[in-house]
Design an enzyme around this catalytic site. Structure first.
Site, PDB file in Angstrom:
ATOM      1  CG  ASP A  60      -6.231  -3.638   6.752  1.00 55.36           C
ATOM      2  OD1 ASP A  60      -5.313  -2.795   6.746  1.00 55.36           O
ATOM      3  OD2 ASP A  60      -7.376  -3.381   7.167  1.00 55.36           O
ATOM      4  CD  GLU A  70      -6.876   2.559   6.898  1.00 55.10           C
ATOM      5  OE1 GLU A  70      -7.243   3.748   6.846  1.00 55.10           O
ATOM      6  OE2 GLU A  70      -7.345   1.684   6.144  1.00 55.10           O
TER       7      GLU A  70
END
Length: 371
Positions: A74, A132
């Site tokens: 991400d 994350e």
């Protein structure tokens, strides 16, 4: 396998944390399977109703040990006016785009390193995680699942090829102060939540001063830091504010109880509530409580990365997936191409030469830790 085309194909996929990361997993899985990895996914639906997933790839024997290369898929949002955000433009020896440094550059280097090696005596795992940027949520799920147990691990982040062996924790709460609304011409009829927040501020600063008493010279700043990043409250300038909300974050040192600041804040809020004559209430809503992480300077993976990169290991004040990977039983270090100072910014980029050097180091890491 060429690094640049692979990286550009990953940058082209918008994997902002608010979106599904499954399309980027599709690309990563396609490449990993072509390299002889067995793959499996762990998927879920996040609080926003968006499909998310981790991708676990293994080559070599199916048992604990070996090496894991860990990277998150991400990215943070980008300015819509940044036309190169998903283009992966190449110029001046650099690749530009969201995630180029944080951390699609590392993902590409890991896959290219795998393509330049073969199956070995101990397993090689590629762990590609979700979310994350919003709390290491994918790594937390992998840890809770309890199925992956590498002996050594390299956690990909843009460290400019400097090994990071330790970092502070990250904790955050939202504080909600409820007062009593009323006409601002008659202060006695209400209880301002915003004014109450102002009275609480001196206690918040005192908590920060208390936390500064503990220091660790390995870090800069060498103490636990804190920040109030968001304050919201009130409806209009002539209404006594019935509610005020603010976020409070702190980054504890290794060895420090991450809940210590929270306990001090709870005590301060209790005193504030008691001072309100029954017209104030305070709620503390937890957001994150992530402890710090430390790998000893003499650890094999740290010394290996120091030797290969020519850079001494150090520490950073921000968080990564290192605590979760250590929790899996790994001796782990944070390391990767790209500069953290250009991450999260318009114009994010990574140097092609640094990508190639990272891939070469990861090749030697596979040969060293997979036997």
């Amino acid at each position: 396998m060429d690094l640049v085309p692979l990286l550009r194909s990953l940058i082209a996929i918008d994997s902002t944390s608010a979106r599904s990361n499954l399309p980027v997993l599709d690309r990563l899985e396609e490449v990993a399977r072509d390299l002889g990895f067995e793959t499996r996914r762990v998927t879920w639906v996040d609080e926003g109703g968006v499909d998310k997933g981790n991708l676990v790839c293994r080559r070599g024997p199916d048992h604990p040990g070996g090496l894991a290369l860990v990277g998150h898929t991400d990215c943070v949002p980008f300015d819509p006016a940044w036309t190169e955000a998903l283009a992966g433009a190449e110029r001046d020896g650099k690749i530009f785009g969201r995630g180029a440094a944080d951390t699609k550059g590392f993902l590409s280097a890991a896959l290219v390193a795998a393509s330049r090696t073969s199956a070995r005596r101990h397993p090689l795992a590629l762990l590609f995680t979700a979310d994350e940027e919003v709390g290491c949520l994918g790594a937390k799920r992998l840890l809770a699942e309890g199925r992956v147990h590498p002996r050594h691990a390299i956690v990909g982040e843009p460290t400019s090829l400097v090994p990071i062996r330790a970092h502070k924790g990250y904790c955050a709460v939202e504080v909600i102060i409820e007062g009593v609304e009323g006409h601002s011409a008659y202060p006695d009829v209400g209880a301002s939540a915003i004014h109450a927040m102002g009275r609480l501020w001196s206690d918040i600063e005192a908590i920060g001063a208390e936390l500064r008493r503990e220091a660790d010279a390995a870090f800069s700043p060498p103490h636990t830091t804190w920040n109030v990043g968001v304050v919201r409250g009130g409806k209009a300038r002539n209404i006594i504010a019935g509610e005020c909300r603010f976020t409070y974050e702190w980054r504890p040192l290794p060895g420090q109880d991450p809940r210590r600041a929270l306990r001090l804040l709870e005590e301060a809020c209790e005193r504030l509530e008691a001072s309100g004559g029954g017209r104030l209430s305070v709620e503390i809503a937890p957001l994150r409580t992530d402890a710090a992480a430390v790998t000893p300077a003499e650890a094999d993976v740290v010394r290996f990365l120091e030797g290969e990169s020519g850079n001494r290991s150090t520490t950073v004040p921000f968080g990564t997936e290192l605590p979760e990977v250590i929790g899996m039983g790994a001796e782990a270090c944070v390391f990767g191409p790209g500069d953290i100072k250009v991450a999260h910014r318009t114009g994010e980029h990574v140097a092609v030469a640094e990508l190639e050097k990272a891939a070469a180091i990861l090749v030697r890491a596979i040969e060293r830790f997979c036997g």
